[in-house]
Write a protein that holds these residues in place. Sequence first.
Motif, PDB file in Angstrom:
ATOM      1  N   ARG A 151       0.827  -1.213   0.000  1.00 55.46           N
ATOM      2  CA  ARG A 151       0.000   0.000   0.000  1.00 55.46           C
ATOM      3  C   ARG A 151       0.867   1.271   0.000  1.00 55.46           C
ATOM      4  O   ARG A 151       0.553   2.231  -0.686  1.00 55.46           O
ATOM      5  N   GLU A 152       1.966   1.249   0.718  1.00 60.41           N
ATOM      6  CA  GLU A 152       2.817   2.451   0.776  1.00 60.41           C
ATOM      7  C   GLU A 152       3.560   2.724  -0.539  1.00 60.41           C
ATOM      8  O   GLU A 152       4.165   3.773  -0.706  1.00 60.41           O
ATOM      9  N   ASP A 153       3.515   1.773  -1.485  1.00 58.63           N
ATOM     10  CA  ASP A 153       4.161   1.960  -2.790  1.00 58.63           C
ATOM     11  C   ASP A 153       3.263   2.667  -3.796  1.00 58.63           C
ATOM     12  O   ASP A 153       3.718   3.068  -4.868  1.00 58.63           O
ATOM     13  N   THR A 154       1.966   2.798  -3.476  1.00 58.76           N
ATOM     14  CA  THR A 154       1.011   3.212  -4.500  1.00 58.76           C
ATOM     15  C   THR A 154       1.266   4.620  -5.037  1.00 58.76           C
ATOM     16  O   THR A 154       1.112   4.844  -6.235  1.00 58.76           O
ATOM     17  N   ALA A 155       1.666   5.553  -4.186  1.00 57.23           N
ATOM     18  CA  ALA A 155       1.909   6.919  -4.672  1.00 57.23           C
ATOM     19  C   ALA A 155       3.103   6.951  -5.627  1.00 57.23           C
ATOM     20  O   ALA A 155       3.045   7.606  -6.674  1.00 57.23           O
ATOM     21  N   ALA A 156       4.168   6.226  -5.294  1.00 59.67           N
ATOM     22  CA  ALA A 156       5.351   6.184  -6.165  1.00 59.67           C
ATOM     23  C   ALA A 156       4.997   5.549  -7.512  1.00 59.67           C
ATOM     24  O   ALA A 156       5.437   6.024  -8.568  1.00 59.67           O
ATOM     25  N   GLU A 206      -4.304   1.946  -5.081  1.00 57.14           N
ATOM     26  CA  GLU A 206      -4.782   1.558  -3.749  1.00 57.14           C
ATOM     27  C   GLU A 206      -5.834   0.461  -3.860  1.00 57.14           C
ATOM     28  O   GLU A 206      -5.861  -0.465  -3.049  1.00 57.14           O
ATOM     29  N   TRP A 207      -6.719   0.560  -4.873  1.00 57.10           N
ATOM     30  CA  TRP A 207      -7.719  -0.488  -5.091  1.00 57.10           C
ATOM     31  C   TRP A 207      -7.019  -1.810  -5.390  1.00 57.10           C
ATOM     32  O   TRP A 207      -7.374  -2.848  -4.840  1.00 57.10           O
ATOM     33  N   LEU A 208      -6.002  -1.781  -6.253  1.00 57.69           N
ATOM     34  CA  LEU A 208      -5.251  -2.999  -6.584  1.00 57.69           C
ATOM     35  C   LEU A 208      -4.585  -3.578  -5.333  1.00 57.69           C
ATOM     36  O   LEU A 208      -4.626  -4.788  -5.112  1.00 57.69           O
ATOM     37  N   ALA A 209      -3.990  -2.713  -4.526  1.00 57.62           N
ATOM     38  CA  ALA A 209      -3.338  -3.184  -3.291  1.00 57.62           C
ATOM     39  C   ALA A 209      -4.366  -3.843  -2.370  1.00 57.62           C
ATOM     40  O   ALA A 209      -4.093  -4.885  -1.763  1.00 57.62           O
ATOM     41  N   SER A 210      -5.569  -3.269  -2.276  1.00 57.04           N
ATOM     42  CA  SER A 210      -6.604  -3.861  -1.415  1.00 57.04           C
ATOM     43  C   SER A 210      -7.078  -5.199  -1.996  1.00 57.04           C
ATOM     44  O   SER A 210      -7.337  -6.143  -1.249  1.00 57.04           O
ATOM     45  N   GLN A 211      -7.184  -5.304  -3.320  1.00 60.94           N
ATOM     46  CA  GLN A 211      -7.585  -6.562  -3.954  1.00 60.94           C
ATOM     47  C   GLN A 211      -6.504  -7.636  -3.753  1.00 60.94           C
ATOM     48  O   GLN A 211      -6.803  -8.807  -3.618  1.00 60.94           O
ATOM     49  N   GLN A 212      -5.245  -7.193  -3.736  1.00 55.89           N
ATOM     50  CA  GLN A 212      -4.149  -8.126  -3.478  1.00 55.89           C
ATOM     51  C   GLN A 212      -4.240  -8.642  -2.042  1.00 55.89           C
ATOM     52  O   GLN A 212      -4.117  -9.843  -1.798  1.00 55.89           O
ATOM     53  N   MET A 213      -4.498  -7.749  -1.094  1.00 58.07           N
ATOM     54  CA  MET A 213      -4.610  -8.156   0.307  1.00 58.07           C
ATOM     55  C   MET A 213      -5.770  -9.128   0.500  1.00 58.07           C
ATOM     56  O   MET A 213      -5.702 -10.018   1.343  1.00 58.07           O
ATOM     57  N   ALA A 214      -6.824  -8.980  -0.322  1.00 56.92           N
ATOM     58  CA  ALA A 214      -7.991  -9.873  -0.237  1.00 56.92           C
ATOM     59  C   ALA A 214      -7.759 -11.188  -0.986  1.00 56.92           C
ATOM     60  O   ALA A 214      -8.607 -12.073  -0.941  1.00 56.92           O
ATOM     61  N   GLY A 215      -6.636 -11.308  -1.681  1.00 61.25           N
ATOM     62  CA  GLY A 215      -6.303 -12.555  -2.359  1.00 61.25           C
ATOM     63  C   GLY A 215      -6.860 -12.699  -3.768  1.00 61.25           C
ATOM     64  O   GLY A 215      -6.768 -13.777  -4.361  1.00 61.25           O
ATOM     65  N   HIS A 216      -7.406 -11.629  -4.336  1.00 60.35           N
ATOM     66  CA  HIS A 216      -7.997 -11.705  -5.675  1.00 60.35           C
ATOM     67  C   HIS A 216      -6.970 -11.573  -6.800  1.00 60.35           C
ATOM     68  O   HIS A 216      -7.245 -11.956  -7.936  1.00 60.35           O
TER      69      HIS A 216
END
Length: 179
Positions: free
Chosen positions: A21-26, A41-51
């Motif tokens: 998540r902290e990489d998203t701005a860069a 950020e949406w992609l990072a959240s989908q990754q955390m959810a395992g999708h």
Amino acid sequence: GGQVAGDMSQPIPWEIRDVRREDTAALAASIPHKDGTFRREWLASQQMAGHLDYIAAWSQGLPVGQGIILWEGYVIPALAEEFPCTPVIRSVEVLERYRGRGIGSSIVTELEARARIRGFTFVSLGVMPGNASAESLWRRLGYVDWGKGIFNATSVYEDADGQKVSRHERFIPMRKRLS
């Protein structure tokens, strides 16, 4: 990892790792997308959810490439039927000045390895018609055209402001059998 060089006399190292998540701005600053940080950020959240898995290549602390694999595969019925139980590689991109050095191939190899570990037999992706360099890369990496021409799809999603956005895509589906 591997080596890249803006100036060929000065090779610089690069590594591929999961996007946090902290990489998203860069990433949004380096590899622009019209939905910018919101999309990352949406992609990072989908990754955390395992999708999905969202990875990036980094050099000297800066992102120089990225790639995504969607574990659920295609959601469009015609493609889901054609590519059952097949994860989809999306958004493989390398900044122009870093292309031709193996970064894109390394990103794809990493995504394929993750699919193999999860027990998948195939992976798929779509290439834009007329993108000869991408099509050449995919063929070199063992991807085969699905044989039914260009697929047209319209997807509807919400942007950062919660507005419904309709996006039309044209692509040639390709697949690869994982060994």
